[in-house]
Design a protein around this motif. Structure first.
Motif, PDB file in Angstrom:
ATOM      1  N   GLY A  95       6.020  -9.662   0.884  1.00 45.10           N
ATOM      2  CA  GLY A  95       4.819  -9.081   1.461  1.00 45.10           C
ATOM      3  C   GLY A  95       5.090  -7.786   2.201  1.00 45.10           C
ATOM      4  N   MET A  96       6.211  -7.743   2.952  1.00 40.85           N
ATOM      5  CA  MET A  96       6.539  -6.556   3.736  1.00 40.85           C
ATOM      6  C   MET A  96       6.922  -5.378   2.856  1.00 40.85           C
ATOM      7  SD  MET A  96       5.821  -7.088   6.827  1.00 40.85           S
ATOM      8  CE  MET A  96       6.443  -5.501   7.356  1.00 40.85           C
ATOM      9  N   ARG A  97       7.490  -5.651   1.672  1.00 37.50           N
ATOM     10  CA  ARG A  97       7.788  -4.560   0.742  1.00 37.50           C
ATOM     11  C   ARG A  97       6.511  -3.798   0.403  1.00 37.50           C
ATOM     12  NH1 ARG A  97      11.023  -7.730  -3.860  1.00 37.50           N
ATOM     13  NH2 ARG A  97      12.682  -8.580  -2.572  1.00 37.50           N
ATOM     14  N   LYS A  98       5.452  -4.558   0.117  1.00 38.68           N
ATOM     15  CA  LYS A  98       4.165  -3.929  -0.216  1.00 38.68           C
ATOM     16  C   LYS A  98       3.636  -3.130   0.973  1.00 38.68           C
ATOM     17  CE  LYS A  98       2.929  -7.599  -3.486  1.00 38.68           C
ATOM     18  NZ  LYS A  98       2.014  -8.736  -3.760  1.00 38.68           N
ATOM     19  N   GLU A  99       3.799  -3.695   2.189  1.00 41.81           N
ATOM     20  CA  GLU A  99       3.338  -3.005   3.396  1.00 41.81           C
ATOM     21  C   GLU A  99       4.057  -1.661   3.543  1.00 41.81           C
ATOM     22  OE1 GLU A  99       1.091  -3.986   5.598  1.00 41.81           O
ATOM     23  OE2 GLU A  99       0.738  -6.082   5.031  1.00 41.81           O
ATOM     24  N   ILE A 100       5.374  -1.667   3.340  1.00 42.53           N
ATOM     25  CA  ILE A 100       6.159  -0.438   3.511  1.00 42.53           C
ATOM     26  C   ILE A 100       5.785   0.591   2.451  1.00 42.53           C
ATOM     27  CG2 ILE A 100       8.504   0.514   3.406  1.00 42.53           C
ATOM     28  CD1 ILE A 100       9.448  -2.150   4.699  1.00 42.53           C
ATOM     29  N   GLN A 101       5.578   0.137   1.209  1.00 39.72           N
ATOM     30  CA  GLN A 101       5.150   1.055   0.150  1.00 39.72           C
ATOM     31  C   GLN A 101       3.800   1.690   0.486  1.00 39.72           C
ATOM     32  OE1 GLN A 101       5.835  -1.833  -3.206  1.00 39.72           O
ATOM     33  NE2 GLN A 101       6.589  -0.003  -4.247  1.00 39.72           N
ATOM     34  N   GLN A 102       2.877   0.882   0.998  1.00 36.17           N
ATOM     35  CA  GLN A 102       1.553   1.409   1.352  1.00 36.17           C
ATOM     36  C   GLN A 102       1.656   2.402   2.504  1.00 36.17           C
ATOM     37  OE1 GLN A 102      -0.718  -2.145   2.086  1.00 36.17           O
ATOM     38  NE2 GLN A 102      -0.924  -2.649  -0.085  1.00 36.17           N
ATOM     39  N   LEU A 103       2.510   2.089   3.495  1.00 37.73           N
ATOM     40  CA  LEU A 103       2.703   2.997   4.623  1.00 37.73           C
ATOM     41  C   LEU A 103       3.292   4.326   4.150  1.00 37.73           C
ATOM     42  CD1 LEU A 103       4.041   0.626   7.424  1.00 37.73           C
ATOM     43  CD2 LEU A 103       1.855   1.829   7.380  1.00 37.73           C
ATOM     44  N   HIS A 104       4.218   4.257   3.206  1.00 38.11           N
ATOM     45  CA  HIS A 104       4.806   5.488   2.665  1.00 38.11           C
ATOM     46  C   HIS A 104       3.730   6.326   1.978  1.00 38.11           C
ATOM     47  CE1 HIS A 104       7.224   7.654  -0.594  1.00 38.11           C
ATOM     48  NE2 HIS A 104       7.518   8.241   0.531  1.00 38.11           N
ATOM     49  N   HIS A 105       2.865   5.656   1.244  1.00 38.45           N
ATOM     50  CA  HIS A 105       1.788   6.362   0.545  1.00 38.45           C
ATOM     51  C   HIS A 105       0.825   7.020   1.532  1.00 38.45           C
ATOM     52  CE1 HIS A 105      -1.137   7.245  -2.587  1.00 38.45           C
ATOM     53  NE2 HIS A 105      -2.070   6.669  -1.858  1.00 38.45           N
ATOM     54  N   VAL A 106       0.529   6.317   2.625  1.00 42.21           N
ATOM     55  CA  VAL A 106      -0.437   6.822   3.613  1.00 42.21           C
ATOM     56  C   VAL A 106       0.185   7.909   4.486  1.00 42.21           C
ATOM     57  CG1 VAL A 106      -1.777   6.203   5.668  1.00 42.21           C
ATOM     58  CG2 VAL A 106      -1.810   4.720   3.653  1.00 42.21           C
ATOM     59  N   THR A 107       1.402   7.679   4.993  1.00 40.16           N
ATOM     60  CA  THR A 107       2.018   8.607   5.956  1.00 40.16           C
ATOM     61  C   THR A 107       2.646   9.814   5.279  1.00 40.16           C
ATOM     62  OG1 THR A 107       4.159   7.448   5.893  1.00 40.16           O
ATOM     63  CG2 THR A 107       2.525   6.706   7.517  1.00 40.16           C
ATOM     64  N   LYS A 108       3.097   9.650   4.014  1.00 43.65           N
ATOM     65  CA  LYS A 108       3.762  10.715   3.250  1.00 43.65           C
ATOM     66  C   LYS A 108       5.029  11.226   3.934  1.00 43.65           C
ATOM     67  CE  LYS A 108      -0.604  12.172   1.153  1.00 43.65           C
ATOM     68  NZ  LYS A 108      -0.452  11.172   0.095  1.00 43.65           N
ATOM     69  N   ALA A 109       5.621  10.392   4.787  1.00 43.46           N
ATOM     70  CA  ALA A 109       6.879  10.752   5.447  1.00 43.46           C
ATOM     71  C   ALA A 109       8.048  10.556   4.482  1.00 43.46           C
ATOM     72  CB  ALA A 109       7.086   9.893   6.691  1.00 43.46           C
ATOM     73  N   SER A 110       9.110  11.326   4.700  1.00 41.37           N
ATOM     74  CA  SER A 110      10.354  11.043   3.990  1.00 41.37           C
ATOM     75  C   SER A 110      10.933   9.754   4.574  1.00 41.37           C
ATOM     76  CB  SER A 110      11.353  12.187   4.180  1.00 41.37           C
ATOM     77  OG  SER A 110      10.806  13.402   3.724  1.00 41.37           O
ATOM     78  N   ILE A 111      11.416   8.870   3.711  1.00 41.72           N
ATOM     79  CA  ILE A 111      11.960   7.593   4.173  1.00 41.72           C
ATOM     80  C   ILE A 111      13.383   7.428   3.650  1.00 41.72           C
ATOM     81  CG2 ILE A 111      11.783   5.072   4.000  1.00 41.72           C
ATOM     82  CD1 ILE A 111       8.783   5.314   3.924  1.00 41.72           C
ATOM     83  N   VAL A 112      14.276   7.041   4.536  1.00 36.05           N
ATOM     84  CA  VAL A 112      15.624   6.617   4.145  1.00 36.05           C
ATOM     85  C   VAL A 112      15.748   5.151   4.522  1.00 36.05           C
ATOM     86  CG1 VAL A 112      18.107   6.928   4.442  1.00 36.05           C
ATOM     87  CG2 VAL A 112      16.591   8.918   4.429  1.00 36.05           C
ATOM     88  N   TYR A 113      15.944   4.317   3.520  1.00 32.05           N
ATOM     89  CA  TYR A 113      15.878   2.867   3.681  1.00 32.05           C
ATOM     90  C   TYR A 113      17.236   2.276   3.309  1.00 32.05           C
ATOM     91  CZ  TYR A 113      13.818  -1.841   3.130  1.00 32.05           C
ATOM     92  OH  TYR A 113      13.507  -3.187   3.238  1.00 32.05           O
ATOM     93  N   VAL A 114      17.938   1.753   4.282  1.00 30.85           N
ATOM     94  CA  VAL A 114      19.262   1.156   4.054  1.00 30.85           C
ATOM     95  C   VAL A 114      19.110  -0.322   3.717  1.00 30.85           C
ATOM     96  CG1 VAL A 114      21.348   0.392   5.255  1.00 30.85           C
ATOM     97  CG2 VAL A 114      20.640   2.773   5.402  1.00 30.85           C
ATOM     98  N   THR A 115      19.757  -0.761   2.647  1.00 27.74           N
ATOM     99  CA  THR A 115      19.675  -2.171   2.248  1.00 27.74           C
ATOM    100  C   THR A 115      20.883  -2.563   1.412  1.00 27.74           C
ATOM    101  OG1 THR A 115      18.305  -3.815   1.112  1.00 27.74           O
ATOM    102  CG2 THR A 115      18.336  -1.612   0.170  1.00 27.74           C
TER     103      THR A 115
END
Length: 360
Positions: free
Chosen positions: A178-198
């Motif tokens: 569920g949180m993956r979808k939340e983060i994808q939606q936030l990226h779409h809305v905020t248009k910020a550059s994201i660096v995601y360590v995993t």
């Protein structure tokens, strides 16, 4: 906000955590840094955040130098947001106060948000579906809700670069989805550059525009999720992403013979030149199949794991363990002597046999 990492290295005493890291993060891009524990991905994130400085090399943001071996800007002087693995919520602040805090102290907050902090808090709460929980304390929240608060706090001042350090690792499997979808939606809305360590390849493949695979302080490969999964250029990337069986053998053009068994021919058109040069073939578990037909690579089943829609078999072949994922309609048992085939090649052979039968 674009970020460039040029020839960055990091040493802790005699240990070299990062070696010759070169990477560009474009404005609005979602970059996942993927690798096992100890590969240097969090060290790289800390340098990007300003929590640490490189031993050599430099980091530039919008072509402005922010870090090298002699100086670096601290986190508060960079237009960044940070989401930690442990949530890092303050126990004495409610949800609304967590979001309000960076709006009061972030140096890069635009004038519109400075004059309407209350409105921005409401806006961000709605983004993360927490508008009905604004007065709750961290102790009154579930794990997923805490992570949403941490995300909301990070995006509230609209940072140019959002850094995430394994933010979903402490959540259960269903919450992570569920949180993956939340983060994808936030990226779409905020248009910020994201660096995601995993360290989770599924997360990286599902969310990122670009994946950076790291191993032992080095970048092994950079590419789109499809490129990383389908066209690995090193044995490590092949085995770490997609869990491919890296098989030794002999190449003749685009045809591969496992273990130099010339009677067996596999189509390797899609295999990268880098792996061909090493006489290796990356075969993912779903690309292989087993049968009792003696026209494949002979092996013995050593482990069977039922997974519902499929069965995972471990097959001992020439002293190596291969993993094969197969449907549940044909079952094999531990100790069975079987033959392993490359599915695409084997399927074509079967189709050819069926066509021959039609014309008999």
């Amino acid at each position: 906000m674009s970020t460039q990492i040029k020839n960055v290295e990091k040493r802790f005493g005699s240990f070299q955590a990062l070696q010759q890291i070169n990477l560009e993060i474009k404005e609005g891009e979602f970059v996942a840094i993927l690798g096992p524990s100890g590969c240097g991905k969090t060290t790289l994130l800390r340098i990007l955040a300003g929590f640490d400085s490189p031993s050599s090399g430099e980091v530039l943001v919008n072509n402005k130098l922010v870090a090298n071996e002699t100086s670096f800007l601290p986190p508060e002087k960079r237009n960044i947001g940070m989401v930690f693995q442990s949530f890092a919520l303050w126990p004495h602040m409610n949800v609304r106060d967590h979001i309000r805090f960076p709006l009061k102290h972030h140096q890069f907050l635009n004038e519109d948000h400075k004059s309407s902090i209350h409105q921005r808090v409401d806006e961000v709460l709605k983004m993360v579906d927490m508008d009905h929980l604004g007065e709750r304390m961290p102790s009154e929240l579930s794990g997923g809700q805490k992570q949403r608060v941490a995300l909301a706090r990070a995006i509230a001042p609209k940072p140019g670069l959002l850094l995430m350090d394994e933010p979903l690792s402490s959540l259960d499997a269903e919450l992570r989805m569920g949180m993956r979808k939340e983060i994808q939606q936030l990226h779409h809305v905020t248009k910020a550059s994201i660096v995601y360590v995993t360290h989770d390849q599924t997360e990286a493949l599902a969310m990122a525009d670009t994946i950076v695979v790291m191993n032992k302080g080095k970048i092994e490969q950079v590419g789109t999720p499809k490129e990383i999964y389908s066209s690995p250029t090193t044995p490590f990337v092949a085995s770490f992403v997609g869990k491919a069986n890296v098989i030794k053998g002999k190449w003749e053009g685009t045809t591969f013979s496992p273990f130099d068994q010339h009677s067996i021919k596999w189509d390797g058109t899609a295999v990268t030149e880098e792996l061909r040069e090493k006489n290796l073939f990356p075969a993912r578990p779903e690309q292989l199949e087993i049968s009792y037909h003696a026209d494949g690579v002979k092996g013995i089943i050593t482990n069977v794991q039922y997974q519902g829609k499929e069965i995972h078999y471990t097959v001992m072949v020439e002293g190596e363990q291969w993993v094969v994922h197969q449907d549940v309609f044909t079952k094999f048992s531990i100790g069975d002597e079987v033959y392993v085939h490359l599915k695409e090649w084997h399927d074509r052979r079967n189709i050819g046999e069926k066509n021959q039968l039609l014309f008999v």
